[in-house]
Design a protein around this motif. Structure first.
Motif, PDB file in Angstrom:
ATOM      1  N   THR A 228       0.819  -1.202   0.000  1.00  0.00           N
ATOM      2  CA  THR A 228       0.000   0.000   0.000  1.00  0.00           C
ATOM      3  C   THR A 228       0.859   1.261   0.000  1.00  0.00           C
ATOM      4  O   THR A 228       0.374   2.353   0.225  1.00  0.00           O
ATOM      5  N   TRP A 229       2.154   1.065  -0.206  1.00  0.00           N
ATOM      6  CA  TRP A 229       3.063   2.208  -0.146  1.00  0.00           C
ATOM      7  C   TRP A 229       2.926   3.118  -1.364  1.00  0.00           C
ATOM      8  O   TRP A 229       2.484   2.705  -2.430  1.00  0.00           O
ATOM      9  N   CYS A 230       3.381   4.366  -1.199  1.00  0.00           N
ATOM     10  CA  CYS A 230       3.363   5.312  -2.303  1.00  0.00           C
ATOM     11  C   CYS A 230       4.336   4.827  -3.385  1.00  0.00           C
ATOM     12  O   CYS A 230       5.411   4.319  -3.055  1.00  0.00           O
ATOM     13  N   PRO A 231       3.959   5.025  -4.625  1.00  0.00           N
ATOM     14  CA  PRO A 231       4.892   4.657  -5.686  1.00  0.00           C
ATOM     15  C   PRO A 231       6.227   5.373  -5.490  1.00  0.00           C
ATOM     16  O   PRO A 231       6.242   6.562  -5.158  1.00  0.00           O
ATOM     17  N   GLY A 232       7.291   4.631  -5.585  1.00  0.00           N
ATOM     18  CA  GLY A 232       8.614   5.233  -5.426  1.00  0.00           C
ATOM     19  C   GLY A 232       9.158   5.130  -4.030  1.00  0.00           C
ATOM     20  O   GLY A 232      10.338   5.396  -3.800  1.00  0.00           O
ATOM     21  N   CYS A 233       8.349   4.734  -3.090  1.00  0.00           N
ATOM     22  CA  CYS A 233       8.817   4.597  -1.698  1.00  0.00           C
ATOM     23  C   CYS A 233       9.949   3.570  -1.644  1.00  0.00           C
ATOM     24  O   CYS A 233       9.896   2.531  -2.311  1.00  0.00           O
ATOM     25  N   GLY A 234      10.936   3.872  -0.845  1.00  0.00           N
ATOM     26  CA  GLY A 234      12.094   2.987  -0.736  1.00  0.00           C
ATOM     27  C   GLY A 234      11.755   1.599  -0.218  1.00  0.00           C
ATOM     28  O   GLY A 234      12.500   0.643  -0.428  1.00  0.00           O
ATOM     29  N   TYR A 235      10.608   1.462   0.437  1.00  0.00           N
ATOM     30  CA  TYR A 235      10.262   0.184   1.082  1.00  0.00           C
ATOM     31  C   TYR A 235      10.059  -0.941   0.083  1.00  0.00           C
ATOM     32  O   TYR A 235      10.221  -2.114   0.433  1.00  0.00           O
ATOM     33  N   PHE A 236       9.680  -0.579  -1.161  1.00  0.00           N
ATOM     34  CA  PHE A 236       9.454  -1.635  -2.163  1.00  0.00           C
ATOM     35  C   PHE A 236      10.691  -2.491  -2.338  1.00  0.00           C
ATOM     36  O   PHE A 236      10.617  -3.711  -2.399  1.00  0.00           O
TER      37      PHE A 236
ATOM     38  N   GLY B 172       3.421   1.702  11.455  1.00  0.00           N
ATOM     39  CA  GLY B 172       4.033   2.686  10.577  1.00  0.00           C
ATOM     40  C   GLY B 172       3.862   2.216   9.149  1.00  0.00           C
ATOM     41  O   GLY B 172       3.372   1.091   8.924  1.00  0.00           O
ATOM     42  N   CYS B 173       4.261   3.045   8.189  1.00  0.00           N
ATOM     43  CA  CYS B 173       4.206   2.586   6.806  1.00  0.00           C
ATOM     44  C   CYS B 173       5.024   1.310   6.690  1.00  0.00           C
ATOM     45  O   CYS B 173       4.594   0.305   6.134  1.00  0.00           O
ATOM     46  N   SER B 174       6.223   1.379   7.233  1.00  0.00           N
ATOM     47  CA  SER B 174       7.144   0.249   7.161  1.00  0.00           C
ATOM     48  C   SER B 174       6.542  -0.993   7.805  1.00  0.00           C
ATOM     49  O   SER B 174       6.750  -2.112   7.335  1.00  0.00           O
TER      50      SER B 174
ATOM     51  N   ASP C 290      14.807   3.451   7.951  1.00  0.00           N
ATOM     52  CA  ASP C 290      14.981   4.826   8.424  1.00  0.00           C
ATOM     53  C   ASP C 290      14.718   5.820   7.303  1.00  0.00           C
ATOM     54  O   ASP C 290      15.549   6.008   6.413  1.00  0.00           O
ATOM     55  N   ASN C 291      13.542   6.488   7.352  1.00  0.00           N
ATOM     56  CA  ASN C 291      13.254   7.538   6.385  1.00  0.00           C
ATOM     57  C   ASN C 291      13.312   8.912   7.049  1.00  0.00           C
ATOM     58  O   ASN C 291      12.951   9.913   6.469  1.00  0.00           O
ATOM     59  N   GLY C 292      13.702   8.940   8.333  1.00  0.00           N
ATOM     60  CA  GLY C 292      13.852  10.214   9.037  1.00  0.00           C
ATOM     61  C   GLY C 292      12.542  10.970   9.157  1.00  0.00           C
ATOM     62  O   GLY C 292      12.528  12.191   9.294  1.00  0.00           O
TER      63      GLY C 292
ATOM     64  N   TYR D  50       7.983  10.466  10.138  1.00  0.00           N
ATOM     65  CA  TYR D  50       6.829   9.631  10.452  1.00  0.00           C
ATOM     66  C   TYR D  50       5.978   9.581   9.199  1.00  0.00           C
ATOM     67  O   TYR D  50       5.233  10.495   8.907  1.00  0.00           O
ATOM     68  N   GLY D  51       6.128   8.489   8.449  1.00  0.00           N
ATOM     69  CA  GLY D  51       5.414   8.405   7.183  1.00  0.00           C
ATOM     70  C   GLY D  51       3.918   8.221   7.382  1.00  0.00           C
ATOM     71  O   GLY D  51       3.113   8.982   6.861  1.00  0.00           O
ATOM     72  N   LEU D  52       3.543   7.234   8.176  1.00  0.00           N
ATOM     73  CA  LEU D  52       2.134   6.848   8.264  1.00  0.00           C
ATOM     74  C   LEU D  52       1.250   7.999   8.752  1.00  0.00           C
ATOM     75  O   LEU D  52       0.124   8.164   8.296  1.00  0.00           O
TER      76      LEU D  52
ATOM     77  N   PRO E   3      14.178   6.605   1.415  1.00  0.00           N
ATOM     78  CA  PRO E   3      13.493   7.890   1.265  1.00  0.00           C
ATOM     79  C   PRO E   3      11.982   7.765   1.372  1.00  0.00           C
ATOM     80  O   PRO E   3      11.400   6.786   0.903  1.00  0.00           O
ATOM     81  N   CYS E   4      11.367   8.766   1.985  1.00  0.00           N
ATOM     82  CA  CYS E   4       9.913   8.886   1.956  1.00  0.00           C
ATOM     83  C   CYS E   4       9.622   9.916   0.877  1.00  0.00           C
ATOM     84  O   CYS E   4       9.759  11.120   1.097  1.00  0.00           O
ATOM     85  N   VAL E   5       9.229   9.397  -0.255  1.00  0.00           N
ATOM     86  CA  VAL E   5       9.113  10.297  -1.415  1.00  0.00           C
ATOM     87  C   VAL E   5       7.946  11.253  -1.276  1.00  0.00           C
ATOM     88  O   VAL E   5       7.911  12.304  -1.913  1.00  0.00           O
ATOM     89  N   THR E   6       6.995  10.917  -0.459  1.00  0.00           N
ATOM     90  CA  THR E   6       5.799  11.747  -0.355  1.00  0.00           C
ATOM     91  C   THR E   6       5.990  12.935   0.584  1.00  0.00           C
ATOM     92  O   THR E   6       5.569  14.039   0.302  1.00  0.00           O
ATOM     93  N   PHE E   7       6.640  12.709   1.724  1.00  0.00           N
ATOM     94  CA  PHE E   7       6.676  13.770   2.723  1.00  0.00           C
ATOM     95  C   PHE E   7       8.037  14.436   2.912  1.00  0.00           C
ATOM     96  O   PHE E   7       8.150  15.409   3.640  1.00  0.00           O
ATOM     97  N   ASP E   8       9.074  13.880   2.296  1.00  0.00           N
ATOM     98  CA  ASP E   8      10.386  14.521   2.426  1.00  0.00           C
ATOM     99  C   ASP E   8      10.905  14.866   1.038  1.00  0.00           C
ATOM    100  O   ASP E   8      11.405  13.996   0.323  1.00  0.00           O
TER     101      ASP E   8
HETATM  102  S1  SF4 Z   1       4.402   8.018   3.165  1.00  0.00           S
HETATM  103 FE1  SF4 Z   1       6.553   7.908   2.801  1.00  0.00          FE
HETATM  104  S2  SF4 Z   1       7.227   6.130   3.930  1.00  0.00           S
HETATM  105 FE2  SF4 Z   1       5.047   6.010   3.840  1.00  0.00          FE
HETATM  106  S3  SF4 Z   1       4.695   4.769   2.029  1.00  0.00           S
HETATM  107 FE3  SF4 Z   1       4.632   6.859   1.386  1.00  0.00          FE
HETATM  108  S4  SF4 Z   1       6.673   7.236   0.724  1.00  0.00           S
HETATM  109 FE4  SF4 Z   1       6.781   5.419   1.950  1.00  0.00          FE
END
Ligand code: SF4
Ligand code: FAD
Ligand code: TPP
Ligand code: MG
Lengths: 349, 597, 301
Positions: free
Chosen positions: C31-39, C66-68, C136-138, C140-142, C215-220
């Motif tokens: 369910t992560w944002c496209p491009g999120c490092g977690y993939f 958390g997202c992770s 570690d995306n530095g 709070y993503g969720l 990286p958290c591509v959405t919020f950072d």
């Molecule tokens: S909010 Fe940030 S950490 Fe959470 S899924 Fe989206 S990109 Fe990844």
């Protein structure tokens, strides 16, 4: 215990008949005061003249108590049992108990009675004898005497003779080793004595005049399977019995009053109002010698009626009275028309 | 002759008061008497705080301590004097006759022995010093004196003393000498009191064993007999001894125990181990339960078997760590966020601690949920003689196998079933893979927060617990006393029930029609059984140890009924007399009525 | 960034399918944002489980919130998605209950070093035999982009709209000092290295900690972006001796330019060993281990 401020603290040493009567009178005459009795006894006050009853099978101490526990609660009388007075400081008005507790008093009545006197030559046999001065001693002695058992009495004062009456009545065997104190505290002349001894023998008591036997040489533990005790006389004769009980009269318990500031001869010396030579300290009962104007000497008065009256008088004088002592009973010993010995001390009620 | 004698030993922490009590109750239990015992400890660790060892020795197991003792021992007058009034008339007061320091007036026990009580002064210190060369064995001198005074078999005492000092030869030797000194002194002491021990009556069925243990030890034994695999805990009074005892016992049986960094970690690990198929538990008190609230909710929604032993103390916050109270009931039953129904069982005596301690694991597995066993400091530390059956009365495995669902893929861990309990698999089992989540989920365990599913899953989590009300071989509630309609009915829970039972029996003795019900299962609430009882009662009395009446609240949330609350927070067990007085009042027999009668 | 090779989707899918990695991925799509490092992390974990040949049912992935922490839903193993900050103690419970399982803990920087920070030292010092992957995306993503304990000073987020005044933690240094027996760092933007590191971490017997920069591509959009990170990360020096804890700590202290690779490794008894030792000391008998153990041992070599 709710005690009014500034109320006086009256302390009584002794829970015998004189001390107990005094506490009762003190409470009645000074309702606000604090009244404390200090006593060696582990039991509340009981009448010692009841003790022969233990040989009639009465062994429950509750039966002996003169008053139930509630009496002390209701009358706000503190009774401190198993508390031995070690010393009294008259001028500082403090009592020190043997366990180092200090008690302040405003007035003190010494009613510590007396304890069984034992002639010096018998002192070494004390562990082999059974005294009869308290409930616990009485029960202990009685428990050692079997049915129709044999009691050897040494001396034989009026306390002992009273016990002898009960023992004979309960079909025990009693041998009396008679001596100087046989009719203590009655003073008996040489002329009266043979008649009284005969009356005792008629009662059923076997009497040995100890001076005839040359006195007691030793008292020993009886051999196994035999009687518990052996009394050996200097003339070589022996006497075997279940217990040996000494009765040589009483000597006043005054040792703790040495250094208190009161005058002592054999007992505590008091004036006819029962006041000692120390301000605020009175004495009553077997412990005191009262000044007799008539006889011009200090003398003892015995017998429970006298002793009770003394306690009452002392309490009245402590609480503002100033009356002199008048004996409550005469002290004559005689043989009645039925041939039995009669003593005013043996009239209980 | 039936025996019913209560002994109190009062002293300071350094006097060996509790040790003496421990030896004494072991000696009595060894002789075959029934014992109930509850000590009072000082909040300080060391020093001169007050300790009281109290035990009631009976022929038939008693339910509570008595208001007054028959024998009182003072090892320290400054602590014992305020309690002198708790000795009955004609009871024996045993105390030190001497003193090594000057005392102010009233500073000695002899000043406080009431006219109806019987004084037994003895030179305790001197006897100890003469027999052992030190005054440390004063407590043992007293034991010797008690053995002699009451004509008890010295062998029983010697055995108990030997057990106490098993590993300390020097102390054992000194104790023997001190014991004998006390015994000999008693032989010379004239006995005045009316304290008489009748012969003990053995009621042991073949195969079973009798042991005198306290509530915490009984819980441990229950847990061990039920096959506990893992335990995670964090020390806290008065639950600590559960963990300590398990720490020595579990490894002997291949079990694993871990002291975690806090209570959150403890309950988390329990949930982790429970998920993995282990019988897992933790123990704590109020403050720890507060910390566990969130993870307990996780256990509820994740349907993970887990067991929490909670021994309450005075609260809130750090409160009164060494005092007893029953004020965590609301938190145990309702604590945490969301609709999080769980099972809460509260034993009323030490035997119950054993049973609940084991049954908790059965229930956790059978209904796949956290189970809280709720006791209090009083029950934790209360000793009773308990008869243990030859075979532990616990099932080894309840519903741990993967269900029929296992064959079908994907595995429906949260399948909605007729009895609301789903099949359950544990890691290592093929075909049963699933994710347990704290999120609301569907039957597969996948996150889903639709109204329908949340409703269905909430219903499942609530309804499945109903079956716990019929859990086999378990006393959910029980009525004692008069059958049929009664004037006064008591309803109580936990440790206080003992006092209630005692008070009820006394009230019956006074001719009051009276009954008492203990409620062991607090959640889900056994509404049917309790309301049937209440229907029989003209008046209902609910005694408990908290300020407002938390159990009365719980009761009234389930049964519409007026009740009289007797809620007290003295930090110690309720007094039987106080309950009895309330029963009399409700029965229209106040003190005045009593006197007139 | 070097030369860019074209990747054809069809080829890639075929390669993945044949590798068997897909068996370790669940049907649920992340369910992560496209491009999120977690993939790339979930990819790497699946690949490592596959490589180590861990039977799916013997693996347990435990996470917090958390997202992770959504991670367990995306792998085909047993899983626990627990509470915010509590994954480590839950995993300790799982592992204590069954030593034979392969337990992987995943979670974010907030999960592990803010709310759950109290648990890390204890899992590390006890040497619980689990693998902790810290994403570690530095941030709070969720909860949508607030400051985390690893956010840089000056970072602006909705809860620090002017700037973040707090120094970031240095998790690597902390974990090294806590006594972790395996410590490494990887970067989501270097999937091959990440996969290698995860495999090593999982093969390690004891508490392995892998810090993964992601990286958290959405919020950072300003700090830990792919382009920034790509410029910053370096490899550990070739002569770094991973048995030297002090050297590892020196490297960890240089957090301006994070170094990737294996910082530290040691062999020492695990919590399970210690607990077995207690059973022996107490004279008890070790319960029979479930059959899963040999399979896992074989996978380790
Ligand atoms: S909010 Fe940030 S950490 Fe959470 S899924 Fe989206 S990109 Fe990844
Ligand atoms: C066995 C026996 C039978 C008797 N029978 C008769 C009889 O039949 N007829 C009759 O007329 N008389 C009888 N007497 C004598 C009579 O009882 C006494 O005269 C009377 O008891 C004296 O009373 P009292 O109060 O002076 O002292 P007691 O009764 O002797 O009491 C003295 C009290 O002082 C206390 N005491 C002593 N020393 C201390 C101390 N240091 N600290 C604290 N407390 C202390 C004792 O504990 C005791 O309570 C008998 C006496 C005895 C012992
Ligand atoms: C007790 C508690 N407090 C707060 C939250 C809300 N919360 C959920 S995730 C999260 C932070 C997530 O950050 P991080 O752990 O770094 O994971 P990421 O989303 O960045 O992967 C917070 C504060 C929560 N779930 N539980
Ligand atoms: Mg984060």
């Amino acid at each position: 215990m709710a005690t009014a401020k500034n109320a006086r603290h009256h302390v009584v040493i002794g829970s015998g008949v004189s001390g107990s009567q005094a506490a009762d009178t003190l409470r009645e005459r000074e309702p606000d005061a604090r009244v404390t009795i200090l006593t060696l006894s582990s039991l509340l006050f009981y009448n010692r003249y009841d003790l022969p009853k233990v040989f009639r099978g009465h062994r429950d101490w509750r039966e002996f108590l003169a008053y139930p526990a509630e009496y002390y609660k209701d009358h706000r009388i503190e009774v401190r049992r198993c508390s031995r007075v070690a010393g009294v400081d008259g001028p500082r008005r403090t009592i020190t108990l043997e366990h180092k507790e200090e008690i302040r008093f405003d007035t003190l009545l010494v009613a510590s009675g007396g304890r069984g006197y034992l002639p010096e030559e018998l002192a070494e046999f004390r562990p082999l004898m059974h005294p009869f001065a308290s409930y616990t001693e009485a029960v202990t002695a009685a428990s050692l005497v079997p049915d129709r058992g044999h009691v050897i009495m040494l001396g034989g004062d009026m306390i002992g003779l009273d016990l002898a009456r009960t023992l004979i009545d309960t079909r025990h065997r009693v041998t009396l080793v008679a001596g100087a104190q046989t009719f203590w505290p009655h003073e008996v002349s040489d002329e009266e004595r043979p008649g009284l001894i005969a009356a005792l023998e008629k009662m059923g008591v076997e009497v040995i005049e100890s001076h005839d036997a040359g006195g007691i040489a030793t008292i020993e533990q009886g051999a196994k399977g035999l009687s518990a005790r052996r009394v050996l006389f200097k003339d070589g004769t022996e006497l075997h019995g279940d217990v040996v009980m000494p009765f040589f009269g009483l000597s006043p318990s005054v040792e703790f009053m040495l250094g208190s500031g009161t005058d002592i001869e054999r007992g505590l010396l008091v004036n006819p109002a029962l006041r000692t030579t120390c301000e605020g300290i009175y004495a009553a009962g077997d412990v005191c010698q009262i000044w007799s104007d008539a006889e011009k000497r200090y003398r003892f008065f015995y017998g429970w009626k006298n002793v009770r009256a003394m306690g009452d008088l002392a309490a009245r004088n402590i609480t503002g009275g100033d009356e002199p002592w008048v004996p409550a009973q005469d002290e004559k010993l005689h043989i009645g028309s039925d041939g039995k010995i009669q003593s005013p001390f043996w009239e209980y009620h | 002759m039936a025996t019913d004698i209560q002994i109190s030993i009062i002293g300071s922490a350094g006097d060996g008061t509790i040790a003496a009590g421990d030896i004494l109750r072991n000696a009595f239990a060894g002789m075959g008497y029934k014992v109930i015992s509850f000590d009072v400890y000082p909040p300080e660790i060391r020093g001169f705080g007050k300790c009281i060892a109290r035990m009631r020795i009976t022929t038939e197991q008693a339910y509570s301590l008595k208001h007054k003792s028959d024998v009182m021992v003072s090892l320290d007058d400054s602590h014992a004097i305020p309690h002198a009034g708790e000795l009955r008339d004609c009871g024996a007061m045993i105390y030190e006759q001497g003193s090594i320091v000057r005392l102010p007036e009233g500073g000695h026990m002899s000043a406080h022995v009431g006219p109806g009580q019987l004084p037994y002064p003895l030179p305790i210190r001197e006897l100890s010093e003469k027999s052992t060369g030190a005054n440390r064995s004063r407590n043992i001198v007293v034991l010797g004196f008690i053995a002699g005074l009451f004509n008890l078999p010295a062998e029983g005492f010697r055995k108990a003393i030997g057990k106490k000092f098993r590993s300390k030869a020097a102390a054992a030797e000194a104790s023997e000498a001190a014991f004998k000194a006390g015994l000999d002194y008693a032989a010379k002491t004239f006995k005045l009191d009316d304290v008489v021990f009748g012969p003990p009556v053995s009621s042991v069925v073949a195969g079973s064993t009798v042991e005198m243990i306290n509530g915490n030890a009984a819980i441990v034994r229950g847990a061990l007999d039920a096959g506990i695999d893992t335990f995670f805990g964090y020390p806290i009074t008065p639950a600590t001894s559960i963990m300590e005892r398990l720490a020595s016992e579990m490894p002997k049986r291949g079990g694993r125990l871990l002291q975690t960094e806090d209570e959150i970690s403890a309950i988390s690990a329990v949930v982790g181990a429970g998920f993995t198929g282990a019988r897992a538990a933790t123990s704590t008190s109020g403050p720890g339960l507060s910390l566990m609230a969130e993870m307990l909710g996780m256990g509820v929604i994740g349907e993970v078997p887990s067991v929490v032993f909670v021994s309450q103390r005075g609260g809130p916050s750090t409160g009164m760590p060494t005092k007893t109270e029953q004020s965590d009931l609301h938190m145990a039953v309702y604590g945490g966020h969301g609709d999080a129904p769980r099972i809460v069982i509260a034993p009323t005596n030490v035997d119950g601690c054993y049973r609940c301690g084991g049954k908790a694991f059965e229930m956790a597995e059978a209904y796949q949920t956290p189970v809280i066993v709720l006791i209090d400091l009083y029950l934790s530390n209360r000793y009773e003689t308990v008869v243990f059956p030859a075979r532990p009365p616990f099932e080894a495995d309840m519903n741990r196998k993967p269900g029929k669902q296992a064959a079908a893929a994907p595995y429906k861990r949260y399948a909605l079933t007729a009895d609301h309990v789903s099949p359950r698999s544990v890691p290592g089992e093929k075909g049963g893979m699933h994710v347990v989540t704290g999120l609301e989920h569907n039957e597969l365990g996948r996150p889903n927060d639709s109204a329908e599913l949340h409703t269905a899953m909430s219903r499942k989590r609530h309804e499945k617990l109903k079956a716990a009300l019929r859990h086999p071989d378990f006393t959910h509630f029980k009525r004692f006393g008069d059958e049929g309609p009664v004037d006064v009915g008591l309803v109580a829970w936990g440790s206080t029930f003992g006092e209630c039972l005692e008070a009820m029996l006394k009230a019956r003795g006074e001719g009051i029609r009276c009954a008492a019900m203990k409620v062991v299962m607090l959640s889900p609430f056994p509404t049917h059984g309790v309301s049937a009882f209440l229907a029989d009662c003209k008046e209902v009395l609910v005694p408990e140890l908290n300020y407002e009446g938390q159990f009365a609240n719980l009761l009234q949330a389930n049964v519409a009924r007026q009740v009289t609350r007797l809620a007290r927070v003295p930090g110690e067990p309720m007094k039987v007399e106080e309950i009895l007085e309330e029963i009399r009042r409700l029965a229209g027999r106040g003190k005045s009525a009593q006197k007139a009668a | 960034m070097g030369d860019i090779k074209p990747v054809y989707l069809e080829e890639k899918l075929k390669e993945i399918e044949e590798s068997g990695r897909l068996d370790y991925r669940s049907k649920t799509l992340p369910t992560w944002c496209p491009g999120c490092g977690y993939f790339s992390i979930v990819e790497a974990v699946a690949a490592s489980l596959c490589e180590l040949n861990v039977p799916n049912e013997n693996a347990v992935v435990v996470s917090g919130i958390g997202c992770s922490s959504r991670f367990p839903f995306f792998v085909n193993t047993y899983g626990m998605h627990t509470l915010h900050g509590r994954a480590l103690p839950v995993a300790t419970g799982v592992k204590t209950a069954n030593d034979a399982l392969t337990v992987v803990v995943v979670g974010g920087d907030g999960d592990g070093f803010a709310i759950g920070g109290g648990h890390v030292p204890h899992a590390a010092r006890r040497n619980v035999d689990i693998t902790y992957l810290l994403f570690d995306n530095g941030i709070y993503g969720l909860t949508k982009g607030q400051t985390s304990p690893t956010s840089a000073i000056g970072f602006r987020t909705p809860t620090s709209p002017y700037e973040n005044p707090d120094r970031p933690l240095n998790p690597l240094l902390m974990v090294l000092s806590y006594g972790a027996s395996w410590v490494g760092q990887a970067y989501a933007g270097r999937p091959d290295h990440l996969h290698k590191m995860i495999t090593q971490a999982m093969a390690h017997r004891g508490f392995s900690y892998l810090h993964i920069l992601s990286p958290c591509v959405t919020f950072d959009k300003t700090h830990r972006t792919y382009s920034n990170l790509g410029m910053q990360v370096r490899d550990l020096p070739a002569d770094h001796e991973p048995t030297d804890r002090a050297a590892a700590m020196r490297e960890a202290m240089d957090d301006a330019l994070p170094a990737l690779g294996l910082y530290f490794r040691e062999e020492r008894p695990t919590l399970g060993d210690a607990l077995d030792g207690l059973v022996e000391k107490a004279g008890g008998e070790l319960p029979g281990k479930p059959a899963a153990k040999p399979a896992r041992k074989a996978a380790r070599r």
